[in-house]
Design a protein around this motif. Structure first.
Motif, PDB file in Angstrom:
ATOM      1  N   LEU A 128       0.832  -1.196   0.000  1.00  0.00           N
ATOM      2  CA  LEU A 128       0.000   0.000   0.000  1.00  0.00           C
ATOM      3  C   LEU A 128       0.868   1.248   0.000  1.00  0.00           C
ATOM      4  CD1 LEU A 128      -2.684  -1.136   2.584  1.00  0.00           C
ATOM      5  CD2 LEU A 128      -2.773  -1.279   0.093  1.00  0.00           C
ATOM      6  N   ALA A 129       0.873   1.940  -1.125  1.00  0.00           N
ATOM      7  CA  ALA A 129       1.625   3.191  -1.278  1.00  0.00           C
ATOM      8  C   ALA A 129       1.106   3.889  -2.524  1.00  0.00           C
ATOM      9  CB  ALA A 129       3.124   2.924  -1.396  1.00  0.00           C
ATOM     10  N   SER A 130       1.439   5.177  -2.664  1.00  0.00           N
ATOM     11  CA  SER A 130       0.908   5.954  -3.787  1.00  0.00           C
ATOM     12  C   SER A 130       1.826   5.952  -5.002  1.00  0.00           C
ATOM     13  CB  SER A 130       0.652   7.404  -3.342  1.00  0.00           C
ATOM     14  OG  SER A 130      -0.341   7.439  -2.344  1.00  0.00           O
ATOM     15  N   HIS A 131       3.134   5.771  -4.785  1.00  0.00           N
ATOM     16  CA  HIS A 131       4.072   5.882  -5.891  1.00  0.00           C
ATOM     17  C   HIS A 131       5.003   4.676  -5.919  1.00  0.00           C
ATOM     18  CE1 HIS A 131       2.761   9.992  -6.603  1.00  0.00           C
ATOM     19  NE2 HIS A 131       2.924  10.236  -5.319  1.00  0.00           N
ATOM     20  N   PHE A 132       5.199   4.162  -7.122  1.00  0.00           N
ATOM     21  CA  PHE A 132       6.132   3.063  -7.346  1.00  0.00           C
ATOM     22  C   PHE A 132       6.994   3.437  -8.552  1.00  0.00           C
ATOM     23  CE2 PHE A 132       2.381   1.395  -5.313  1.00  0.00           C
ATOM     24  CZ  PHE A 132       2.905   0.620  -4.298  1.00  0.00           C
ATOM     25  N   GLU A 133       8.205   3.925  -8.270  1.00  0.00           N
ATOM     26  CA  GLU A 133       9.047   4.459  -9.338  1.00  0.00           C
ATOM     27  C   GLU A 133       9.727   3.365 -10.153  1.00  0.00           C
ATOM     28  OE1 GLU A 133       8.862   7.534 -10.018  1.00  0.00           O
ATOM     29  OE2 GLU A 133       7.681   8.038  -8.244  1.00  0.00           O
ATOM     30  N   ASP A 134       9.992   2.233  -9.521  1.00  0.00           N
ATOM     31  CA  ASP A 134      10.745   1.166 -10.189  1.00  0.00           C
ATOM     32  C   ASP A 134      10.087  -0.171  -9.857  1.00  0.00           C
ATOM     33  OD1 ASP A 134      12.550  -0.562 -11.296  1.00  0.00           O
ATOM     34  OD2 ASP A 134      14.214  -0.044  -9.974  1.00  0.00           O
ATOM     35  N   LEU A 135       9.142  -0.588 -10.705  1.00  0.00           N
ATOM     36  CA  LEU A 135       8.406  -1.816 -10.411  1.00  0.00           C
ATOM     37  C   LEU A 135       9.329  -3.025 -10.354  1.00  0.00           C
ATOM     38  CD1 LEU A 135       5.059  -1.550 -12.422  1.00  0.00           C
ATOM     39  CD2 LEU A 135       5.677  -0.593 -10.207  1.00  0.00           C
ATOM     40  N   VAL A 136      10.231  -3.129 -11.316  1.00  0.00           N
ATOM     41  CA  VAL A 136      11.124  -4.287 -11.360  1.00  0.00           C
ATOM     42  C   VAL A 136      12.025  -4.300 -10.141  1.00  0.00           C
ATOM     43  CG1 VAL A 136      13.000  -5.385 -12.630  1.00  0.00           C
ATOM     44  CG2 VAL A 136      11.046  -4.459 -13.875  1.00  0.00           C
ATOM     45  N   GLY A 137      12.621  -3.144  -9.823  1.00  0.00           N
ATOM     46  CA  GLY A 137      13.519  -3.050  -8.678  1.00  0.00           C
ATOM     47  C   GLY A 137      12.818  -3.315  -7.365  1.00  0.00           C
ATOM     48  N   GLN A 138      11.539  -2.942  -7.278  1.00  0.00           N
ATOM     49  CA  GLN A 138      10.775  -3.154  -6.058  1.00  0.00           C
ATOM     50  C   GLN A 138      10.058  -4.508  -6.035  1.00  0.00           C
ATOM     51  OE1 GLN A 138       8.907   0.960  -6.626  1.00  0.00           O
ATOM     52  NE2 GLN A 138       8.928   0.817  -4.411  1.00  0.00           N
ATOM     53  N   GLY A 139      10.213  -5.262  -7.105  1.00  0.00           N
ATOM     54  CA  GLY A 139       9.594  -6.582  -7.158  1.00  0.00           C
ATOM     55  C   GLY A 139       8.090  -6.548  -7.297  1.00  0.00           C
ATOM     56  N   ILE A 140       7.533  -5.453  -7.858  1.00  0.00           N
ATOM     57  CA  ILE A 140       6.091  -5.308  -8.017  1.00  0.00           C
ATOM     58  C   ILE A 140       5.681  -5.867  -9.380  1.00  0.00           C
ATOM     59  CG2 ILE A 140       4.164  -3.679  -8.135  1.00  0.00           C
ATOM     60  CD1 ILE A 140       5.379  -3.827  -5.388  1.00  0.00           C
ATOM     61  N   ASP A 141       4.704  -6.768  -9.389  1.00  0.00           N
ATOM     62  CA  ASP A 141       4.206  -7.335 -10.646  1.00  0.00           C
ATOM     63  C   ASP A 141       3.287  -6.363 -11.374  1.00  0.00           C
ATOM     64  OD1 ASP A 141       5.327 -10.059 -10.559  1.00  0.00           O
ATOM     65  OD2 ASP A 141       4.050 -10.290  -8.793  1.00  0.00           O
ATOM     66  N   VAL A 142       2.467  -5.646 -10.619  1.00  0.00           N
ATOM     67  CA  VAL A 142       1.488  -4.746 -11.219  1.00  0.00           C
ATOM     68  C   VAL A 142       1.151  -3.658 -10.205  1.00  0.00           C
ATOM     69  CG1 VAL A 142      -0.401  -6.243 -10.491  1.00  0.00           C
ATOM     70  CG2 VAL A 142      -0.775  -4.631 -12.334  1.00  0.00           C
ATOM     71  N   ALA A 143       0.989  -2.415 -10.695  1.00  0.00           N
ATOM     72  CA  ALA A 143       0.696  -1.293  -9.803  1.00  0.00           C
ATOM     73  C   ALA A 143      -0.468  -0.482 -10.352  1.00  0.00           C
ATOM     74  CB  ALA A 143       1.929  -0.402  -9.649  1.00  0.00           C
ATOM     75  N   VAL A 144      -1.191   0.153  -9.456  1.00  0.00           N
ATOM     76  CA  VAL A 144      -2.322   1.012  -9.825  1.00  0.00           C
ATOM     77  C   VAL A 144      -1.947   2.452  -9.506  1.00  0.00           C
ATOM     78  CG1 VAL A 144      -4.731   1.589  -9.358  1.00  0.00           C
ATOM     79  CG2 VAL A 144      -4.008  -0.804  -9.405  1.00  0.00           C
ATOM     80  N   ARG A 145      -2.185   3.343 -10.462  1.00  0.00           N
ATOM     81  CA  ARG A 145      -1.863   4.762 -10.269  1.00  0.00           C
ATOM     82  C   ARG A 145      -3.047   5.626 -10.661  1.00  0.00           C
ATOM     83  NH1 ARG A 145       4.308   5.100 -12.697  1.00  0.00           N
ATOM     84  NH2 ARG A 145       5.338   3.949 -11.021  1.00  0.00           N
ATOM     85  N   VAL A 146      -3.260   6.679  -9.869  1.00  0.00           N
ATOM     86  CA  VAL A 146      -4.302   7.665 -10.135  1.00  0.00           C
ATOM     87  C   VAL A 146      -3.639   8.933 -10.639  1.00  0.00           C
ATOM     88  CG1 VAL A 146      -6.190   9.006  -9.169  1.00  0.00           C
ATOM     89  CG2 VAL A 146      -5.753   6.700  -8.311  1.00  0.00           C
ATOM     90  N   GLY A 147      -4.147   9.505 -11.739  1.00  0.00           N
ATOM     91  CA  GLY A 147      -3.601  10.734 -12.286  1.00  0.00           C
ATOM     92  C   GLY A 147      -2.898  10.522 -13.603  1.00  0.00           C
ATOM     93  N   GLU A 148      -2.408  11.626 -14.158  1.00  0.00           N
ATOM     94  CA  GLU A 148      -1.719  11.559 -15.441  1.00  0.00           C
ATOM     95  C   GLU A 148      -0.400  10.809 -15.296  1.00  0.00           C
ATOM     96  OE1 GLU A 148      -3.087  12.466 -18.147  1.00  0.00           O
ATOM     97  OE2 GLU A 148      -4.804  13.551 -17.327  1.00  0.00           O
ATOM     98  N   LEU A 149      -0.052  10.039 -16.318  1.00  0.00           N
ATOM     99  CA  LEU A 149       1.175   9.254 -16.289  1.00  0.00           C
ATOM    100  C   LEU A 149       2.291   9.976 -17.023  1.00  0.00           C
ATOM    101  CD1 LEU A 149      -0.195   5.683 -17.104  1.00  0.00           C
ATOM    102  CD2 LEU A 149       0.404   6.605 -14.859  1.00  0.00           C
ATOM    103  N   SER A 150       3.502   9.845 -16.500  1.00  0.00           N
ATOM    104  CA  SER A 150       4.668  10.331 -17.218  1.00  0.00           C
ATOM    105  C   SER A 150       5.126   9.256 -18.186  1.00  0.00           C
ATOM    106  CB  SER A 150       5.791  10.663 -16.228  1.00  0.00           C
ATOM    107  OG  SER A 150       6.121   9.518 -15.463  1.00  0.00           O
ATOM    108  N   ASP A 151       5.997   9.615 -19.106  1.00  0.00           N
ATOM    109  CA  ASP A 151       6.522   8.635 -20.057  1.00  0.00           C
ATOM    110  C   ASP A 151       7.228   7.523 -19.293  1.00  0.00           C
ATOM    111  OD1 ASP A 151       5.575  10.113 -22.150  1.00  0.00           O
ATOM    112  OD2 ASP A 151       7.453  11.177 -22.491  1.00  0.00           O
TER     113      ASP A 151
END
Length: 295
Positions: A128-151
């Motif tokens: 549970l967190a709002s920002h995941f800058e590096d999914l691979v580095g953090q071992g996250i398979d899938v993340a949900v984000r609210v708002g406009e996405l950066s490249d």
């Protein structure tokens, strides 16, 4: 078991974790063992694969080429093995999901609970967190984000739009008065979800109004309590206040004026092979969002 990991697989863990220490913590082993095995791999291939520092370990140029090749081979191996055991459509293993706290409780927890009921070989780690800058580095398979996405190099899929509402309690409106015109909002107290929101003018329809307030709280549940206690007006997600609006605990203001919604996306690493656990989770979450307050 760590002993079953090859030196090549251990190398992938180090690159994706960002350091020997982080990789060792995830695998539950001593960092010195990781260092020795990577050194053994470097001796075998005859090149320096990792550039080491006290805080972070990054692959050398040839190490990055080696990593990309190994990563691709491992993905292809996973696809092949899944096809052989005929389980490519059956979620299994550990699914790590990252998502904002209150949104996850409302929408994601029910989806994951249902998945673990249907797929006994699946386990879940919800971060549970709002920002995941590096999914691979953090071992996250899938993340949900609210708002406009950066490249990003990540694959994204839109879940929908987060509709927003302007709300206040009956006690607050009785004390401060009900705003009739949008411009009157500048004279009211607001509760913000962040300092960023507090510093931006409020856009209601075609009008832009500078508003003020003494509370900024990065918790939907805390904001709801403050609103219901009569401490101010809040502009927030409709899904969070829908029940309170229905029961009259809060009053929706200017409901006939459209408010800008926020896009909601699900993101996952760019891979040739997308595990069934990720694909089915995304499909189920889209169905959940479409049947709820995000419509």
């Amino acid at each position: 078991m760590v002993s079953e990991l090859s030196n090549e697989q251990l190398f992938l863990h180090v690159v994706e974790a960002g350091s020997f220490k982080s990789a060792a913590q995830r695998l539950g082993i001593d960092p010195s063992l990781v260092s020795r095995r990577i050194a053994s791999l470097e001796r075998r291939v005859g090149v320096k694969l990792m550039s080491r520092s006290t805080k972070r370990t990054v692959p050398t140029e040839v190490g990055e080429q080696y990593y990309q090749g190994l990563r691709r081979l491992l993905d292809e191996q996973q696809v092949l093995e899944s096809k052989i055991i005929k389980s490519v459509e059956v979620p299994s293993g550990l699914l790590r999901v990252g998502a904002p706290h209150e949104f996850a409780i409302q929408f994601i927890v029910p989806v994951l609970a249902e998945m673990t009921t249907h797929y006994p070989s699946l386990s879940v780690d919800l971060v549970l967190a709002s920002h995941f800058e590096d999914l691979v580095g953090q071992g996250i398979d899938v993340a949900v984000r609210v708002g406009e996405l950066s490249d990003s190099s990540l694959i994204c899929r839109k879940l929908g739009e987060v509709q927003r509402v302007l709300v206040a309690s009956e006690s607050y409106l009785a004390s401060k008065g009900v705003p009739v015109h949008v411009d009157e909002l500048s004279q009211h107290d607001f509760i913000f979800s962040s300092q960023t929101q507090a510093q931006k003018p409020l856009i209601i329809g075609t009008r832009t109004v500078k508003v003020q307030g003494r509370f900024a709280v990065n918790s939907v549940s805390a904001v709801k309590s403050l609103v219901q206690d009569g401490l101010g007006i809040h502009l927030g997600p409709k899904w969070a206040f829908e029940e309170e609006i229905k029961t009259g605990k809060v009053i929706q203001l200017f409901h006939d004026i459209p408010l800008k919604s926020f896009p909601l996306h699900v993101l996952y690493p760019c891979r040739d092979f997308v595990p069934a656990k990720v694909k089915i989770f995304i499909d189920n979450l889209i169905n959940k969002c479409n049947s709820g307050s995000l419509r």
